[in-house]
Write a protein that holds these residues in place. Structure first.
Motif, PDB file in Angstrom:
ATOM      1  N   THR A 188       0.820  -1.209   0.000  1.00  0.00           N
ATOM      2  CA  THR A 188       0.000   0.000   0.000  1.00  0.00           C
ATOM      3  C   THR A 188       0.855   1.261   0.000  1.00  0.00           C
ATOM      4  O   THR A 188       1.835   1.362   0.720  1.00  0.00           O
ATOM      5  CB  THR A 188      -0.934   0.004   1.220  1.00  0.00           C
ATOM      6  N   GLU A 189       0.422   2.204  -0.821  1.00  0.00           N
ATOM      7  CA  GLU A 189       1.041   3.517  -0.900  1.00  0.00           C
ATOM      8  C   GLU A 189      -0.085   4.546  -0.807  1.00  0.00           C
ATOM      9  O   GLU A 189      -1.146   4.363  -1.400  1.00  0.00           O
ATOM     10  CB  GLU A 189       1.772   3.646  -2.242  1.00  0.00           C
ATOM     11  N   ILE A 190       0.141   5.630  -0.069  1.00  0.00           N
ATOM     12  CA  ILE A 190      -0.865   6.683   0.083  1.00  0.00           C
ATOM     13  C   ILE A 190      -0.597   7.759  -0.971  1.00  0.00           C
ATOM     14  O   ILE A 190       0.480   8.336  -1.016  1.00  0.00           O
ATOM     15  CB  ILE A 190      -0.822   7.313   1.487  1.00  0.00           C
ATOM     16  N   ASN A 201      -2.866   0.066  -3.858  1.00  0.00           N
ATOM     17  CA  ASN A 201      -1.907  -1.022  -3.935  1.00  0.00           C
ATOM     18  C   ASN A 201      -0.912  -0.704  -5.039  1.00  0.00           C
ATOM     19  O   ASN A 201      -1.281  -0.638  -6.208  1.00  0.00           O
ATOM     20  CB  ASN A 201      -2.593  -2.366  -4.205  1.00  0.00           C
ATOM     21  N   LYS A 202       0.325  -0.501  -4.660  1.00  0.00           N
ATOM     22  CA  LYS A 202       1.388  -0.170  -5.603  1.00  0.00           C
ATOM     23  C   LYS A 202       1.969  -1.473  -6.163  1.00  0.00           C
ATOM     24  O   LYS A 202       2.306  -2.384  -5.405  1.00  0.00           O
ATOM     25  CB  LYS A 202       2.472   0.621  -4.866  1.00  0.00           C
ATOM     26  N   PRO A 203       2.097  -1.587  -7.482  1.00  0.00           N
ATOM     27  CA  PRO A 203       2.689  -2.810  -8.029  1.00  0.00           C
ATOM     28  C   PRO A 203       4.183  -2.882  -7.748  1.00  0.00           C
ATOM     29  O   PRO A 203       4.844  -1.858  -7.572  1.00  0.00           O
ATOM     30  CB  PRO A 203       2.425  -2.700  -9.534  1.00  0.00           C
ATOM     31  N   LEU A 204       4.701  -4.097  -7.690  1.00  0.00           N
ATOM     32  CA  LEU A 204       6.147  -4.284  -7.672  1.00  0.00           C
ATOM     33  C   LEU A 204       6.605  -4.019  -9.094  1.00  0.00           C
ATOM     34  O   LEU A 204       6.020  -4.538 -10.045  1.00  0.00           O
ATOM     35  CB  LEU A 204       6.503  -5.710  -7.268  1.00  0.00           C
ATOM     36  N   SER A 205       7.618  -3.221  -9.273  1.00  0.00           N
ATOM     37  CA  SER A 205       8.019  -2.817 -10.610  1.00  0.00           C
ATOM     38  C   SER A 205       9.531  -2.838 -10.727  1.00  0.00           C
ATOM     39  O   SER A 205      10.233  -2.357  -9.824  1.00  0.00           O
ATOM     40  CB  SER A 205       7.495  -1.400 -10.884  1.00  0.00           C
ATOM     41  N   PHE A 206      10.029  -3.401 -11.811  1.00  0.00           N
ATOM     42  CA  PHE A 206      11.465  -3.389 -12.033  1.00  0.00           C
ATOM     43  C   PHE A 206      11.784  -3.491 -13.512  1.00  0.00           C
ATOM     44  O   PHE A 206      10.943  -3.880 -14.320  1.00  0.00           O
ATOM     45  CB  PHE A 206      12.179  -4.472 -11.225  1.00  0.00           C
TER      46      PHE A 206
END
Length: 131
Positions: free
Chosen positions: A94-96, A103-108
């Motif tokens: 979670t990101e505000i 819900n923030k995705p995992l990203s790379f």
């Protein structure tokens, strides 16, 4: 230089000893290493290692079980791009934003030369989501 700008090295082992958190029968499928951080995919879920501080001795380990995975996306590298992008939608990251939780995705990013491993990774995560 690639690792300094956010590209990952792909391997079959963790460099941050996440294996100490594994349950019985849990195995590494793939590990994506950045300069200090790491994403480790196992047959049961995904570990994210956030190395903190100047010395790197402080580390945060997050675990996302397979049942919490919602989607996976793979964006290929174009002609002028130097990397491909992978995003994984997960519960619990979670990101505000503007006072609203998301819900923030995992990203790379992975180097263009490792696109085949990125495609294989997407197939593995998709198979896990499909059950």
């Amino acid at each position: 230089m690639d690792r300094l700008i956010g590209h990952a090295d792909v391997s079959g082992a963790s460099s941050n000893d996440v294996e100490r958190f594994f349950g019985e029968g849990e195995q590494v499928v793939a590990a994506f290493r950045f300069v200090r951080d790491e994403i480790v995919v196992t047959n049961r879920g995904i570990y994210v290692v956030d190395v903190q501080g100047l010395t790197g001795k402080k580390k945060e380990y997050k675990y996302f079980p397979l049942r919490g995975l919602k989607y996976v996306s793979f964006e290929t590298a174009g002609t002028l791009d130097i990397d491909a992008d992978i995003k994984i939608g997960v519960d619990g990251n979670t990101e505000i934003v503007n006072g609203i939780p998301h819900n923030k995705p995992l990203s790379f990013k992975i180097p263009k030369a490792q696109s085949a491993q990125g495609e294989q990774f997407m197939r593995l995560v998709k198979a896990a989501i499909d059950g």
